[in-house]
Every structure is written in structure tokens, then in C-alpha cells.
Design an enzyme around this catalytic site. Structure first.
Site, PDB file in Angstrom:
ATOM      1  N   SER A 112     -39.991   4.423  14.825  1.00  0.00           N
ATOM      2  CA  SER A 112     -39.042   4.201  13.744  1.00  0.00           C
ATOM      3  C   SER A 112     -39.617   4.644  12.396  1.00  0.00           C
ATOM      4  CB  SER A 112     -38.629   2.720  13.725  1.00  0.00           C
ATOM      5  OG  SER A 112     -37.579   2.491  12.836  1.00  0.00           O
TER       6      SER A 112
ATOM      7  N   HIS B 104     -35.066   7.350  15.975  1.00  0.00           N
ATOM      8  CA  HIS B 104     -33.676   6.918  16.141  1.00  0.00           C
ATOM      9  C   HIS B 104     -33.026   6.771  14.766  1.00  0.00           C
ATOM     10  CE1 HIS B 104     -34.647   2.873  14.791  1.00  0.00           C
ATOM     11  NE2 HIS B 104     -35.630   2.820  15.670  1.00  0.00           N
TER      12      HIS B 104
END
Length: 246
Positions: A121, A144
Site C-alpha cells: 500500500s 491497490h
């Protein structure tokens, strides 16, 4: 995104009932190496990056209000030659993580990062923020879209906010690595790889082949690279000083 220094702050009480003196540097995961080839600091970013909201005490966190002043001190300290950043993070507060990454990328001193375990992330911008980045073969990086927990308004402004935040992350990663922004966005929106989400999981070799991380390597390679960057910086500084005296 939650920030993790090395350990959560702990208050230890001695048998006499008085608090023991806590070393703020080691408490935040900052270690200084003085008797090495060069004087380097080690910063660990582990667990979740904790930002504007305090996480539960059982969570392993890196707190951005600790990291930011530490980076300012390292930048100003003339006895410190370079900074080694070791990452094993699941991500956390996006704005806090991006703020730390921006400070790291703007440091004048040599910086090297190494991803061990995971750099997921917002850990991706943190990993690429150093002047050189490494990843061990067994580590992974999850890419993501920006997500938010809790109640939010389903209005166009909310979607616009997510889009702008996502573009900030994409542009930062592309600016500080060798991946094309369109390719990074493609990985971010990839389907059929994450069970409950869109995105992609890259192992060490894939992260390097995609151009996100510079090299596969472990601790020895990262330290050697940092020493070489320090030597180069010192050489350039000496040349500048000699030129100014002429």
C-alpha cells in the site's frame, strides 16, 4: 495509513514505582551507527503507519509525529553521513505515509531503502522515496487503489478526492522510480489477483522488473550501496570546496 517506527512507545515502571528513562531514539526505531565505515542512521518503518487517528494499542505502528522530527534532525546533523530505511509495513494512513515519503525524497543526504517482508500500500511510495531502493527476493509489495474505512458521503466530491489522492501517489511513485505512471495505475486496478480487492501483488523480482525497486538485494548490498553514495557525496563536496577556494 498507520506509521510504525520500530516499537510502540512503552512506559516501563521499575520496582520502586518510578518510570525508567526511555531513549527516544531507540523507542522510535532510530539507531545510529558511529563506529562503522561511515556514520549512518537506521530508520525502521514497520507495522502500520499511524497518521491522524490513534490505532489500538495491540497494533504495531510507526507514528508519523515521531518520524518527521527525526528526519529533520538527521538532515541537520552534520555527524550523520547517510540514512538506511528498512521497511516491513502493511501500509496505513495515506496522507501521513505520503508526507514521510516526500520528506525522505527531498533529503540532501544519501538514503537507501530495503524492503523485507512486505512494503504494501503506502509502503510503495515509502520504498521508492530513497535515492536507491532494494528488496529481498522473498518480500512482496501490494499495489491497490486508495481506500477509506468508516462512514463517508456518497457524493461526487468524495470520488474526486479519491481520484486526486490516487494521482498524487501514482505521480510520486513514477517520479521516484522507473515505472511508467500508466503501468502503475494498470497494476493498481488489476483484477483477479486479490480476493477481496482489485490490485496486484509483486514479489521481489517482479518489483524490480516493473521498475518500482532498483535492485534485488539484502542488508549487505544495501549497506554497501549506502557507503558508496556517502563516498560519492563526500567527493563531490570536496570538489565543490576546492573549486570555491580557487
Amino acid at each position: 495509513m498507520q506509521e510504525n517506527y520500530v516499537n510502540n512507545e512503552e512506559e516501563n515502571e521499575s520496582e520502586g514505582g518510578s518510570d525508567e528513562q526511555v531513549n527516544p531514539a531507540s523507542d522510535c526505531g532510530i539507531v545510529s551507527v558511529k563506529n562503522a565505515e561511515h556514520s549512518i542512521h537506521i530508520l525502521t518503518i514497520i507495522g502500520q503507519v499511524e497518521g491522524h487517528f490513534i490505532l489500538p494499542p495491540q497494533n504495531k505502528t510507526t507514528k508519523y509525529e515521531h518520524v518527521i522530527p527525526a528526519l529533520v534532525a538527521i538532515e541537520q546533523d552534520r555527524s550523520i553521513d547517510g540514512l538506511l530505511i528498512i521497511l516491513n509495513t502493511v501500509g496505513g494512513d495515506v496522507e501521513a505515509g505520503l508526507a514521510i515519503a516526500e520528506l525522505l525524497s527531498s533529503m540532501s543526504k544519501p538514503t537507501v531503502s530495503i524492503v523485507v517482508g512486505g512494503g504494501h500500500s503506502i509502503g510503495v511510495p515509502l520504498a521508492v522515496s530513497a535515492k536507491r531502493s532494494f528488496i529481498v527476493p522473498s518480500a512482496t509489495m501490494t499495489i491497490h487503489p486508495v481506500r477509506m474505512n468508516g462512514l463517508m458521503l456518497g457524493v461526487p466530491q468524495t470520488l474526486s478526492y479519491f481520484d486526486r489522492m490516487q494521482e498524487r501517489i501514482i505521480n510520486f511513485v513514477a517520479r521516484n522510480s522507473h515505472i511508467n505512471p500508466d503501468r502503475f495505475k494498470e497494476l493498481m486496478m488489476k483484477k483477479d489477483e486479490l480476493v477481496m480487492d482489485v490490485g496486484a501483488v509483486l514479489d521481489g523480482e517482479a518489483a524490480v522488473s516493473e521498475g518500482i525497486i532498483d535492485s534485488i538485494g539484502g542488508l549487505a548490498e544495501a549497506v554497501q550501496c549506502l557507503n558508496e553514495l556517502v563516498e560519492k557525496a563526500k567527493g563531490e563536496s570536496e570538489n565543490d570546496n576546492a573549486h570555491n577556494h580557487q
